[in-house]
Design an enzyme around this catalytic site. Sequence first.
Site, PDB file in Angstrom:
ATOM      1  N   ASN A 198       0.769  -1.011   0.033  1.00 53.03           N
ATOM      2  CA  ASN A 198      -0.157  -0.345  -0.076  1.00 53.03           C
ATOM      3  C   ASN A 198       0.926   1.767   0.337  1.00 53.03           C
ATOM      4  O   ASN A 198       0.485   2.231  -0.439  1.00 53.03           O
ATOM      5  CB  ASN A 198      -1.181   0.024   1.247  1.00 53.03           C
ATOM      6  CG  ASN A 198      -1.314   1.230   1.079  1.00 53.03           C
ATOM      7  OD1 ASN A 198      -1.899   1.746   0.467  1.00 53.03           O
ATOM      8  ND2 ASN A 198      -1.111   2.250   2.653  1.00 53.03           N
ATOM      9  N   SER A 239      -4.691   2.481  -8.547  1.00 53.45           N
ATOM     10  CA  SER A 239      -5.431   3.752  -8.247  1.00 53.45           C
ATOM     11  C   SER A 239      -7.054   3.511  -9.654  1.00 53.45           C
ATOM     12  O   SER A 239      -5.835   3.494 -10.839  1.00 53.45           O
ATOM     13  CB  SER A 239      -4.800   5.167  -7.899  1.00 53.45           C
ATOM     14  OG  SER A 239      -5.333   6.122  -8.113  1.00 53.45           O
ATOM     15  N   TYR A 272       2.970   9.837 -11.151  1.00 58.61           N
ATOM     16  CA  TYR A 272       1.999   8.877 -10.341  1.00 58.61           C
ATOM     17  C   TYR A 272       0.823   7.807 -11.318  1.00 58.61           C
ATOM     18  O   TYR A 272       0.862   6.953 -10.666  1.00 58.61           O
ATOM     19  CB  TYR A 272       1.155   9.782  -9.636  1.00 58.61           C
ATOM     20  CG  TYR A 272       0.139   9.109  -8.866  1.00 58.61           C
ATOM     21  CD1 TYR A 272       0.431   9.224  -7.362  1.00 58.61           C
ATOM     22  CD2 TYR A 272      -0.838   9.118  -9.074  1.00 58.61           C
ATOM     23  CE1 TYR A 272      -0.177   8.018  -6.365  1.00 58.61           C
ATOM     24  CE2 TYR A 272      -2.034   8.417  -7.522  1.00 58.61           C
ATOM     25  CZ  TYR A 272      -1.945   8.052  -6.887  1.00 58.61           C
ATOM     26  OH  TYR A 272      -2.567   7.461  -5.584  1.00 58.61           O
ATOM     27  N   ALA A 273       0.177   8.345 -12.218  1.00 53.99           N
ATOM     28  CA  ALA A 273      -0.285   7.813 -12.609  1.00 53.99           C
ATOM     29  C   ALA A 273       0.116   6.486 -13.506  1.00 53.99           C
ATOM     30  O   ALA A 273      -0.742   5.489 -13.411  1.00 53.99           O
ATOM     31  CB  ALA A 273      -1.902   8.767 -13.949  1.00 53.99           C
ATOM     32  N   LYS A 290       1.063   3.849 -10.720  1.00 54.16           N
ATOM     33  CA  LYS A 290      -0.090   3.126 -10.727  1.00 54.16           C
ATOM     34  C   LYS A 290      -0.837   2.247 -11.735  1.00 54.16           C
ATOM     35  O   LYS A 290      -0.904   0.958 -11.463  1.00 54.16           O
ATOM     36  CB  LYS A 290      -1.236   4.071 -10.067  1.00 54.16           C
ATOM     37  CG  LYS A 290      -1.229   4.053  -9.398  1.00 54.16           C
ATOM     38  CD  LYS A 290      -0.574   3.476  -7.802  1.00 54.16           C
ATOM     39  CE  LYS A 290      -0.601   4.201  -6.218  1.00 54.16           C
ATOM     40  NZ  LYS A 290      -0.457   3.667  -5.199  1.00 54.16           N
TER      41      LYS A 290
END
Length: 247
Positions: free
Chosen positions: A89, A151, A163-164, A167
Amino acid sequence: MRLQGEIAIVTGAGRGIGKEIALALAAEGASIAAVARTLSDLEQTVAEIKEAGGDAIALSRDLTDISQVQSMVDAVVEKYGKIDILVNNAGGYPKEIYDITKNQAIKIWDWSEEQWDQIIKTNLKIPFLCTNKVIPEMIKQKKGNIINISSRMGRIASQMGAYACAKAGIVTLTKTTAIQAQEYGIRCNAIAPTILDTPGQRAYNHSVGQDEIKMGNADCMGKAALYLICDAPEVMTGQVLDLFPTV
């Protein structure tokens, strides 16, 4: 107590999503190794688990460092003798990836190399390192359960840059791990949530002037993790559980 006798590592367990998952697994009888950098947050999670009659330990580690990841694994095995569950996580993104003056995410061509590397390291390297060091312990017992936290931003086109991308990488890491580990009785699935109401998310929203944004309830993550571990068919591996509206 469906997880009685099971040993679970939950990274990023000091707050937010990780804490919700740690509490949910502990409520079903699992012993929890709560791992993150900030010891005070972890101690609060552990205290809540113990107050409810559960068992947990706090391990402060920098999980971007492979030697500290190995130290985490060694500490859990020394304490409990095995590892049954790994929840990857730990992750996040800094407020600097959003340009509040323009009310938009930083454009891909405006990212610095350092910003990109840091977010990829935090959100994709950590799950790889933890998986890399935990799976050998699971292979010894011919069973294990890994849950990676992706995400919504990794499942659809997104403005959130590195970040995308990280993920989205989690999705492929999940599927690759599932394919390679299934012969050892190890399942690997992922959860891809929408934006959830956690203290960290509220602080981020406030920092970028988006206090009004709609968020989901964070306790859905504990329920989703329990489904994948306890209720999903044994043949379910390499899948992503999407927790966001599709219409």
